[in-house]
Write a protein that holds these residues in place. Sequence first.
Motif, PDB file in Angstrom:
ATOM      1  N   THR A 114       0.839  -1.214   0.000  1.00 61.32           N
ATOM      2  CA  THR A 114       0.000   0.000   0.000  1.00 61.32           C
ATOM      3  C   THR A 114       0.866   1.254   0.000  1.00 61.32           C
ATOM      4  OG1 THR A 114      -0.244   0.137   2.431  1.00 61.32           O
ATOM      5  CG2 THR A 114      -1.860  -1.199   1.225  1.00 61.32           C
ATOM      6  N   MET A 124      -4.257   7.349  -2.709  1.00 56.28           N
ATOM      7  CA  MET A 124      -4.491   5.993  -2.210  1.00 56.28           C
ATOM      8  C   MET A 124      -4.057   5.909  -0.746  1.00 56.28           C
ATOM      9  SD  MET A 124      -5.899   4.758  -4.812  1.00 56.28           S
ATOM     10  CE  MET A 124      -6.134   3.087  -4.210  1.00 56.28           C
ATOM     11  N   LEU A 125      -4.845   5.228   0.052  1.00 56.65           N
ATOM     12  CA  LEU A 125      -4.567   5.150   1.489  1.00 56.65           C
ATOM     13  C   LEU A 125      -3.471   4.139   1.790  1.00 56.65           C
ATOM     14  CD1 LEU A 125      -6.015   2.433   3.049  1.00 56.65           C
ATOM     15  CD2 LEU A 125      -8.004   3.574   2.088  1.00 56.65           C
ATOM     16  N   TYR A 157      -8.957  -3.477   3.894  1.00 55.74           N
ATOM     17  CA  TYR A 157      -8.575  -2.281   3.134  1.00 55.74           C
ATOM     18  C   TYR A 157      -9.815  -1.536   2.636  1.00 55.74           C
ATOM     19  CZ  TYR A 157      -5.725   0.469  -0.156  1.00 55.74           C
ATOM     20  OH  TYR A 157      -5.094   1.490  -0.831  1.00 55.74           O
ATOM     21  N   GLU A 158     -10.810  -2.281   2.192  1.00 56.73           N
ATOM     22  CA  GLU A 158     -12.042  -1.666   1.715  1.00 56.73           C
ATOM     23  C   GLU A 158     -12.804  -0.982   2.851  1.00 56.73           C
ATOM     24  OE1 GLU A 158     -13.189  -1.221  -1.386  1.00 56.73           O
ATOM     25  OE2 GLU A 158     -11.268  -2.040  -2.049  1.00 56.73           O
ATOM     26  N   LYS A 161     -11.059   2.255   3.389  1.00 52.39           N
ATOM     27  CA  LYS A 161     -11.384   3.143   2.269  1.00 52.39           C
ATOM     28  C   LYS A 161     -12.777   3.742   2.435  1.00 52.39           C
ATOM     29  CE  LYS A 161     -10.311   1.710  -1.851  1.00 52.39           C
ATOM     30  NZ  LYS A 161     -10.378   0.986  -3.158  1.00 52.39           N
ATOM     31  N   TYR A 164     -12.694   6.373   5.227  1.00 52.87           N
ATOM     32  CA  TYR A 164     -12.047   7.605   4.780  1.00 52.87           C
ATOM     33  C   TYR A 164     -12.993   8.411   3.887  1.00 52.87           C
ATOM     34  CZ  TYR A 164      -7.335   6.346   6.451  1.00 52.87           C
ATOM     35  OH  TYR A 164      -6.246   6.044   7.226  1.00 52.87           O
ATOM     36  N   ASN A 165     -13.686   7.720   2.980  1.00 56.24           N
ATOM     37  CA  ASN A 165     -14.622   8.406   2.091  1.00 56.24           C
ATOM     38  C   ASN A 165     -15.753   9.061   2.879  1.00 56.24           C
ATOM     39  OD1 ASN A 165     -13.257   7.815  -0.290  1.00 56.24           O
ATOM     40  ND2 ASN A 165     -14.360   5.900  -0.613  1.00 56.24           N
ATOM     41  N   ILE A 192      -6.530  12.505   1.063  1.00 58.02           N
ATOM     42  CA  ILE A 192      -6.255  11.149   1.553  1.00 58.02           C
ATOM     43  C   ILE A 192      -4.949  11.116   2.324  1.00 58.02           C
ATOM     44  CG2 ILE A 192      -5.721   8.772   0.885  1.00 58.02           C
ATOM     45  CD1 ILE A 192      -8.671   9.407   0.700  1.00 58.02           C
TER      46      ILE A 192
END
Length: 207
Positions: A114, A124-125, A157-158, A161, A164-165, A192
């Motif tokens: 990552t 990207m995180l 990871y999702e 994500k 964060y969104n 991000i």
Amino acid sequence: MKMTETKEIINFIEENSDKIITEIKFKNIEIYRFLKYQFRTTDVKENFSLFQRYYCEYYGLNKIGLTWEFKKENFSILEEYKNKKDFNFSDVLQRLYVIPNVKGQNTFQFSLTTRMLNMLDKDMLIYTNEVIKMFGFSRPSSALSFNKKFEAYMSQYEIVKDTYNEILNKNRLPKASLYFERKFKSYKVGKINKLNFIFQFAGKLKK
């Protein structure tokens, strides 16, 4: 992830926002910007003194028992993907997995992958031990197959994500964001990456 768990994460960061932002140093931002510049302007698989050395120190590659062969492949992949549109997580992980560490073990380097992805794309995180701490994740068992580990890590990871969104879309960290922007107003830090820094140091505080 349940909404209450997301709220707990957000509440912890907001309640400790002054401490978290204080712990983020200017050098943390400056070294990252330096690496991004070197990445954009040089062949990183050949740039030992100004990219590879600082990259290994900044991201801790020298502390986790990786061989020079592993590091060489890491930088070769970075340079290879520089001009590609799509990042193949599974392919990169597999290429790194087959190279044993100093103990002769094959390791699943999701966090490093990552970091590589973030170097390619600042939006990207980054998945780190501190992020794991913040979300209360458990690392997938070492006994799992490569494919099962990949599925487990990508699921986590999702979740990060999506969180964060939500934070960005609904402005869920107003105090921490304001403190960060005031302190680092002379730098252009993407949304991000701002969360990458905040979560990294929030995780350190939570430990």
